[in-house]
Design a protein around this motif. Structure first.
Motif, PDB file in Angstrom:
ATOM      1  N   UNK A 175     -59.072  -4.208 -44.215  1.00  0.00           N
ATOM      2  CA  UNK A 175     -60.532  -4.433 -44.455  1.00  0.00           C
ATOM      3  C   UNK A 175     -60.888  -4.384 -46.259  1.00  0.00           C
ATOM      4  N   UNK A 176     -60.105  -4.926 -46.748  1.00  0.00           N
ATOM      5  CA  UNK A 176     -59.317  -4.854 -48.107  1.00  0.00           C
ATOM      6  C   UNK A 176     -60.514  -6.223 -49.186  1.00  0.00           C
ATOM      7  N   UNK A 177     -60.968  -7.151 -48.566  1.00  0.00           N
ATOM      8  CA  UNK A 177     -61.769  -7.893 -49.291  1.00  0.00           C
ATOM      9  C   UNK A 177     -63.543  -7.400 -50.592  1.00  0.00           C
ATOM     10  N   UNK A 207     -57.328 -10.662 -45.310  1.00  0.00           N
ATOM     11  CA  UNK A 207     -58.738 -10.993 -46.217  1.00  0.00           C
ATOM     12  C   UNK A 207     -58.409 -12.070 -46.625  1.00  0.00           C
ATOM     13  N   UNK A 208     -57.614 -13.030 -46.636  1.00  0.00           N
ATOM     14  CA  UNK A 208     -58.220 -14.542 -46.594  1.00  0.00           C
ATOM     15  C   UNK A 208     -58.377 -14.792 -45.918  1.00  0.00           C
ATOM     16  N   UNK A 209     -58.387 -14.249 -44.501  1.00  0.00           N
ATOM     17  CA  UNK A 209     -59.315 -15.254 -43.643  1.00  0.00           C
ATOM     18  C   UNK A 209     -60.753 -15.225 -43.534  1.00  0.00           C
ATOM     19  N   UNK A 210     -60.732 -13.553 -44.320  1.00  0.00           N
ATOM     20  CA  UNK A 210     -62.544 -13.565 -44.429  1.00  0.00           C
ATOM     21  C   UNK A 210     -63.075 -14.080 -45.095  1.00  0.00           C
ATOM     22  N   UNK A 211     -62.569 -14.391 -46.498  1.00  0.00           N
ATOM     23  CA  UNK A 211     -62.355 -15.188 -47.744  1.00  0.00           C
ATOM     24  C   UNK A 211     -62.734 -16.607 -47.444  1.00  0.00           C
ATOM     25  N   UNK A 212     -62.215 -17.017 -46.471  1.00  0.00           N
ATOM     26  CA  UNK A 212     -62.333 -18.651 -46.087  1.00  0.00           C
ATOM     27  C   UNK A 212     -63.168 -18.661 -45.107  1.00  0.00           C
ATOM     28  N   UNK A 213     -63.195 -18.075 -44.276  1.00  0.00           N
ATOM     29  CA  UNK A 213     -64.397 -18.239 -43.005  1.00  0.00           C
ATOM     30  C   UNK A 213     -66.173 -17.378 -43.546  1.00  0.00           C
ATOM     31  N   UNK A 214     -66.010 -17.008 -44.583  1.00  0.00           N
ATOM     32  CA  UNK A 214     -67.282 -16.148 -45.032  1.00  0.00           C
ATOM     33  C   UNK A 214     -68.007 -16.118 -46.760  1.00  0.00           C
ATOM     34  N   UNK A 215     -67.086 -16.195 -47.661  1.00  0.00           N
ATOM     35  CA  UNK A 215     -67.393 -16.659 -48.942  1.00  0.00           C
ATOM     36  C   UNK A 215     -66.759 -17.459 -49.734  1.00  0.00           C
ATOM     37  N   UNK A 216     -66.936 -18.445 -48.881  1.00  0.00           N
ATOM     38  CA  UNK A 216     -66.689 -19.766 -49.902  1.00  0.00           C
ATOM     39  C   UNK A 216     -65.449 -20.388 -50.074  1.00  0.00           C
ATOM     40  N   UNK A 217     -64.198 -19.484 -49.808  1.00  0.00           N
ATOM     41  CA  UNK A 217     -62.855 -19.622 -50.474  1.00  0.00           C
ATOM     42  C   UNK A 217     -62.080 -21.131 -49.495  1.00  0.00           C
ATOM     43  N   UNK A 218     -61.587 -22.619 -50.237  1.00  0.00           N
ATOM     44  CA  UNK A 218     -61.112 -23.508 -49.437  1.00  0.00           C
ATOM     45  C   UNK A 218     -59.840 -22.771 -48.627  1.00  0.00           C
ATOM     46  N   UNK A 219     -59.757 -23.903 -47.368  1.00  0.00           N
ATOM     47  CA  UNK A 219     -59.213 -22.827 -46.646  1.00  0.00           C
ATOM     48  C   UNK A 219     -57.628 -23.814 -47.202  1.00  0.00           C
TER      49      UNK A 219
END
Length: 269
Positions: A175-177, A207-219
């Protein structure tokens, strides 16, 4: 302590960890269960096996320019626990989920540092005596085919994309992000380590999927985040299955969650 009420550390725990003179103050994050008293952070422990193992390891883990971790705080009698509580040194810094590349780099440095540590007994399979049964541990096993996934069209789609993963397993931060703290002039601080035994890049994929799914990082940044990682797409599939299975087990998989995850699933499947 049921994990839903805001319960402060008791006077006995504060005294045991040497901060009896301080009024505990709740901290953000940590599921609302983490408190600061002076230079010490207290949180409900995860049971003797996990808590003592993690504290023993992180008490002496060598840090680097790429990461650091808080050191555990022992009680007056040398234990890592007092009642329901464990304690860690307070380290200044703030999480920043938008800095996903920096989180990934800190996670890689941490995983290199723990790569030679043996698998602890509590990280067993579902049939192992004493194996964890919390939603996160069960969802991890589900994502790796060690327990059946919940019945759900989204998970069925991901499961159809499962392929064997050949990268070696080791200790991983799952659970890094939101658990990397940044402070000017200091190495990133990795906190709140939930240990898993998986390929190191699985932590990066979560961390990557959390960033895209929940924090607005572009897919479109998914592939860049995993540049150079072997079997990256398969690890993304497993990370998505892990997160979605966890939401199912927590009763939190709803239409909003489906909408957040669908673009990522479309990209990786």
């Amino acid at each position: 302590m049921n994990g839903t009420e805001l319960v402060a550390p008791d006077a006995g725990a504060l005294h045991a960890f040497g901060v009896g003179a301080f009024m505990p103050v709740p901290l953000t994050g940590g599921r609302g269960l983490t408190w600061r008293a002076g230079g010490v952070v207290l949180r409900p422990h995860d049971g003797p096996a996990v808590t003592d193992w993690r504290a023993d390891l992180l008490a002496d883990l060598e840090h680097s320019a790429g990461f650091r971790t808080p050191r555990p705080v022992a009680t007056h009698d040398g234990s890592w626990r007092s009642g329901d509580w464990e304690a860690w040194e307070f380290v200044a810094g703030r999480a920043d989920e938008s800095r996903v590349e920096d989180v990934v780099q800190a996670g890689r440095a941490f995983h290199r540092a723990v790569a030679g540590v043996d698998r602890p007994a509590f990280l067993g399979t579902a049939s192992t005596t004493g194996a964890a049964t919390d939603p996160w541990a069960r969802a991890d096993r589900m994502a790796w085919g060690e327990e059946p996934l919940p019945t759900d069209p989204t998970l069925d789609r991901l499961a159809a994309s499962f392929r064997p993963v050949h990268s070696p397993s080791q200790l991983v931060h799952g659970d890094l992000l939101g658990n990397v703290l940044f402070a000017e002039g200091s190495a990133p601080t990795i906190i709140d380590w939930p240990p898993y035994w998986r390929p190191a890049a699985f932590g990066t994929a979560i961390a990557a999927v959390d960033a895209v799914c929940w924090h607005g990082v572009a897919v479109e940044r998914l592939d860049t985040l995993g540049a150079g990682e072997p079997e990256w797409r398969q690890l993304l599939v497993r990370a998505l299955a892990f997160r979605i299975a966890t939401l199912h087990l927590l009763g939190a998989w709803d239409a909003t969650s489906v909408g957040r995850h669908r673009p990522v699933i479309d990209a990786v499947c």
